[in-house]
Design an enzyme around this catalytic site. Structure first.
Site, PDB file in Angstrom:
ATOM      1  N   ASP A   1      -6.926  -3.568   3.229  1.00  0.00           N
ATOM      2  CA  ASP A   1      -8.060  -4.553   3.119  1.00  0.00           C
ATOM      3  C   ASP A   1      -7.392  -5.681   2.217  1.00  0.00           C
ATOM      4  O   ASP A   1      -8.500  -6.748   1.994  1.00  0.00           O
ATOM      5  CB  ASP A   1      -9.473  -4.036   2.994  1.00  0.00           C
ATOM      6  CG  ASP A   1      -9.195  -2.894   1.794  1.00  0.00           C
ATOM      7  OD1 ASP A   1     -10.312  -2.412   1.087  1.00  0.00           O
ATOM      8  OD2 ASP A   1      -8.221  -3.096   1.093  1.00  0.00           O
ATOM      9  N   ASP A   2      -6.372  -5.804   1.724  1.00  0.00           N
ATOM     10  CA  ASP A   2      -6.239  -6.966   0.765  1.00  0.00           C
ATOM     11  C   ASP A   2      -4.391  -7.369   1.129  1.00  0.00           C
ATOM     12  O   ASP A   2      -3.713  -6.427   1.300  1.00  0.00           O
ATOM     13  CB  ASP A   2      -6.296  -6.543  -0.621  1.00  0.00           C
ATOM     14  CG  ASP A   2      -5.255  -5.418  -0.905  1.00  0.00           C
ATOM     15  OD1 ASP A   2      -4.417  -5.519  -1.302  1.00  0.00           O
ATOM     16  OD2 ASP A   2      -5.911  -4.240  -1.008  1.00  0.00           O
TER      17      ASP A   2
ATOM     18  N   TYR B   1       4.594   0.729  -1.961  1.00  0.00           N
ATOM     19  CA  TYR B   1       4.762   0.851  -3.460  1.00  0.00           C
ATOM     20  C   TYR B   1       5.931   1.001  -3.835  1.00  0.00           C
ATOM     21  O   TYR B   1       6.779   0.549  -4.847  1.00  0.00           O
ATOM     22  CB  TYR B   1       3.730   1.567  -4.034  1.00  0.00           C
ATOM     23  CG  TYR B   1       2.081   1.251  -3.959  1.00  0.00           C
ATOM     24  CD1 TYR B   1       1.817   0.068  -4.387  1.00  0.00           C
ATOM     25  CD2 TYR B   1       1.173   1.882  -3.348  1.00  0.00           C
ATOM     26  CE1 TYR B   1       0.689  -0.595  -4.445  1.00  0.00           C
ATOM     27  CE2 TYR B   1      -0.071   1.419  -3.345  1.00  0.00           C
ATOM     28  CZ  TYR B   1      -0.496   0.377  -3.955  1.00  0.00           C
ATOM     29  OH  TYR B   1      -1.781  -0.164  -3.989  1.00  0.00           O
TER      30      TYR B   1
ATOM     31  N   ASP C   1       0.843  -1.151   0.029  1.00  0.00           N
ATOM     32  CA  ASP C   1       0.023  -0.056  -0.217  1.00  0.00           C
ATOM     33  C   ASP C   1       0.831   1.383  -0.006  1.00  0.00           C
ATOM     34  O   ASP C   1       2.191   1.135   0.122  1.00  0.00           O
ATOM     35  CB  ASP C   1      -0.956   0.019   1.238  1.00  0.00           C
ATOM     36  CG  ASP C   1      -1.925  -1.023   1.119  1.00  0.00           C
ATOM     37  OD1 ASP C   1      -2.991  -0.780   0.553  1.00  0.00           O
ATOM     38  OD2 ASP C   1      -1.771  -2.076   1.989  1.00  0.00           O
TER      39      ASP C   1
ATOM     40  N   ARG D   1     -14.046  -0.123   2.787  1.00  0.00           N
ATOM     41  CA  ARG D   1     -14.172   1.396   2.041  1.00  0.00           C
ATOM     42  C   ARG D   1     -15.449   1.196   1.003  1.00  0.00           C
ATOM     43  O   ARG D   1     -15.716   2.424   0.563  1.00  0.00           O
ATOM     44  CB  ARG D   1     -12.993   1.686   1.367  1.00  0.00           C
ATOM     45  CG  ARG D   1     -12.317   0.988   0.280  1.00  0.00           C
ATOM     46  CD  ARG D   1     -10.883   1.351  -0.101  1.00  0.00           C
ATOM     47  NE  ARG D   1      -9.924   0.853   0.801  1.00  0.00           N
ATOM     48  CZ  ARG D   1      -8.960   1.020   0.530  1.00  0.00           C
ATOM     49  NH1 ARG D   1      -8.279   1.535  -0.571  1.00  0.00           N
ATOM     50  NH2 ARG D   1      -7.906   0.510   1.444  1.00  0.00           N
TER      51      ARG D   1
ATOM     52  N   ASP E   1      -6.289   1.833   6.382  1.00  0.00           N
ATOM     53  CA  ASP E   1      -7.406   0.570   6.321  1.00  0.00           C
ATOM     54  C   ASP E   1      -6.646  -0.292   5.124  1.00  0.00           C
ATOM     55  O   ASP E   1      -7.138  -0.097   3.923  1.00  0.00           O
ATOM     56  CB  ASP E   1      -8.525   1.370   5.952  1.00  0.00           C
ATOM     57  CG  ASP E   1      -8.428   2.300   4.559  1.00  0.00           C
ATOM     58  OD1 ASP E   1      -7.263   2.636   4.398  1.00  0.00           O
ATOM     59  OD2 ASP E   1      -9.540   2.735   4.208  1.00  0.00           O
TER      60      ASP E   1
END
Length: 646
Positions: free
Chosen positions: A212-213, A315, A204, A501, A210
């Site tokens: 989520d994956d 990233y 991320d 989200r 948050d």
């Protein structure tokens, strides 16, 4: 007497029947006059005295007046009021209260009153409020415009004005939802597999909370890859009857603004209990899927599990490591997965280029803010390899979800995108024929032919053609039933990878769980829900754009004063000039026709074709790269003005 009245009424009706009239929408200007725009593209001048009877956005019927070769209109009948609820600034002058709508085309000073129960002393000159127009001079028994102040949005000196005013304008929530004190896991009747020992990882932005994956990737012995996608599971904490679910349904999405997020779920869930934090076991909904060596998707399996992220990656770090830059390196159990994911990504990209569609996309722009909301810098965030790795992984997982729901349930929350709406397909076909691209109108509505068309257009590398064609294209909408996603070139697409989200992803999670438990799924989502999701996504995007526009104006004011030169791209052409996007920072600026040439009459604008001639020579068209001087930054309208650079 009655006979005389009847004759008078008949005479008035005869005069009315023989007086030319026109219906359209009022477009205001900041110089007192306006224009009446008809549905068929005609435009009529509305002089300043007549504009006092109407306001920007009103749909009216007007009387046409001809004076020699000059034609104007006078409002006569209000069909639909254009201004209802609006954000405004307060004016207090000698004890008189008024509001000025916060709109670039409305400069009316409207007398106002305070809603009963609202403390008048708390509202001062210059404050921001929400108001409603309660009187309109074109309504029966109303003699003038009059408004009621319903809510104080922000004091004039509040540093959060850009955020609060923008959220209020779009009727979006100002704060994250209230958190409950306890969030126990529900007993859902699901068997959760324990995969906490598998070294999952997240990628991320460095500031993301948050998450989520999470992913786990291995190479298959027979070629290709096996990827496991673990997705945060808020429905393990929130059932459909919970107040948090009802609030999430209303909000539909988390709102992401520069420097501020307004979450869909309570922060305790979004940023903690559901977020896939490194080293924390979490309930997840997971999918293990095979990606073949050629990039095509193979078998997949959905299941409930408990998983744990073993590494929180960013990233930039991952992209730098893959590109051989910097000192950062992943752990030994993560490094081979990143290499495998990169190879998977390249294979999936090649497959989608041949069998679906891949869009290059534009860079993101990250705002660096201080605690007071001042912009310290704007940084370009290119779509590097790590961004593409996550993007391809999520597209693959969502394609599996669409197939799973279509096969086992028959409905869900699907992202449906048709390249051309049926009512615009004929015009699109005629436009393409002018560009020597022959295609049947019906074929524009078929996914296979559209993919061929898109590849043909990309082969031309014609920026004008690409931008010009967008005028005929439709938007993505949410649907309860499967449908094609022309933008991705896929027969169906349903997201489930962002349930923290996106409320639609929570709906899809619950449907998948029904299948896993062998239960009959509930009825398909109502049209009211899919419309709500579609509309809230539109409002969220508008809010993000509006806050950025405000911050751009503040940040670029010194450049406007210095008349700094920027590289730009022409993104829109209208009758008044052209709109450009500054490539250095993503800001948009308007270049009015009078700044293109000292003699406005020598500037000929074809807004339908997106082309501009100066002295009979084509100088600008949609998609062109240009250089412009920034000359004005207007905070009251959050707009930038530029002129062509010498």
């Amino acid at each position: 007497m009655l006979q005389n009245n009847s004759m008078l009424a008949q005479l008035k009706q005869q005069i009315r029947d023989t007086t030319p009239r026109v219906e359209g929408v009022i477009k205001g200007t900041d110089r007192g006059f306006g224009f009446l725009e008809t549905d068929d593209g005609e435009s009529y001048f509305v002089p300043p005295p007549a504009m006092k009877q109407a306001i920007h956005g009103d749909r009216i019927e007007a009387v046409i007046h001809e004076n020699g070769d000059k034609v104007s209109v006078a409002p006569e009948t209000l069909i639909e009021q254009g201004l209802d609820r609006f954000v405004a600034r307060v004016q207090k002058r000698e004890g008189r209260l008024a509001v000025v709508p916060d709109h670039p085309s409305i400069r009316n000073v409207i007398k106002a009153r305070i809603k009963r129960g609202l403390d008048e002393d708390s509202i001062a000159d210059g404050d921001w409020v929400v108001a409603r127009l309660v009187r309109h001079p074109m309504k029966k028994d109303d003699r003038s415009f009059f408004a009621q102040i319903d809510e104080l949005v922000a004091k004039s000196d509040n540093p959060a004005v850009p955020w609060r005013v923008t959220l209020a304008r779009h009727a979006l929530e100002q704060e994250c939802p209230d958190a409950g004190s306890e969030w126990p896991l529900h007993e859902e009747g699901l068997e959760r597999e324990d995969i906490t020992a598998m070294p999952f990882f997240t990628i991320d932005s460095a500031s993301t909370r948050d998450m989520d994956d999470a992913l786990h990737v291995t190479e298959r012995e027979d070629g290709g890859w096996r990827m496991s996608v673990a997705i945060a599971d808020p429905t393990a904490y929130v059932d459909e009857e919970h107040a948090a679910d009802k609030e999430a349904r209303v909000r539909a999405f988390t709102v992401y603004l520069p420097g501020q997020n307004v979450t869909m779920l309570p922060e305790q869930l979004a940023d903690d209990l559901c977020s896939l934090l490194e080293g924390q076991a979490r309930p997840v909904l997971a999918c293990t899927l095979d990606v073949n060596a050629d990039g095509s998707l193979g078998d997949y399996r959905f299941f409930a599990a408990n998983a744990m992220s073993h590494a929180r990656l960013s990233y930039d770090n991952v992209s730098n490591w893959i590109d051989g830059e910097g000192d950062w390196a992943p752990a030994d159990d993560i490094a081979p997965q990143l290499t495998a994911l990169r190879e998977l990504t390249e294979a999936r990209t090649r497959w989608r280029e041949e069998h679906a569609l891949v869009f290059s996309g534009s860079p993101d722009y990250e705002f660096e803010l201080d605690e007071a909301g001042n912009v310290l810098g704007i940084h370009v965030e290119e779509r590097r390899i790590a961004n593409r790795m996550i993007e391809e992984s999520m597209i693959a997982a969502n394609a599996c979800c669409a197939d799973y729901l279509a096969t086992h349930v028959g409905h869900g929350i699907f992202n449906v995108h048709r390249a051309f709406e049926p009512e615009k397909a004929e015009d699109a076909q005629a436009f393409l024929a002018e560009q020597d691209i022959n295609v049947d109108t019906e074929a524009l509505l078929e996914l296979p032919r559209y993919k061929e068309l898109k590849r043909e257009l990309e082969g031309r590398e014609d920026a004008w053609l690409d931008v010009r064609l967008r005028r005929f294209q439709g938007f993505t909408r949410m649907s309860a039933l499967p449908g094609p996603h022309f933008g991705l070139g896929l027969a169906a697409y349903a997201t489930w990878t962002s349930p923290i989200r996106k409320y639609g992803d929570m709906v899809n999670h619950r449907l998948i769980k029904h299948v896993l438990k062998g239960e009959q799924a509930p009825a398909e989502a109502s049209e009211a829900l899919t419309d709500q999701l579609t509309e809230r996504r539109r409002l969220n995007r508008m809010a993000e754009r509006d806050v950025k526009d405000w911050l751009y104006v503040r940040y670029l004011t010194p450049d406007a004063e210095a008349q700094t030169t920027f590289d730009a791209e022409i993104i829109a052409v209208n009758r008044g000039g052209m709109r450009v996007r500054l490539t250095d920072n993503g800001a948009t600026a308007f270049v009015p026709a009078p700044l293109m040439h000292s003699d406005r009459r020598k500037v000929v604008i074809d807004d339908k074709e997106g082309r501009i001639q100066i002295e009979d020579v084509e100088r600008y068209k949609l998609g062109d790269s240009v250089r412009v001087d920034l000359v004005e930054a207007r905070e009251e309208t959050r707009s930038l003005v530029a002129r062509p650079a010498e």
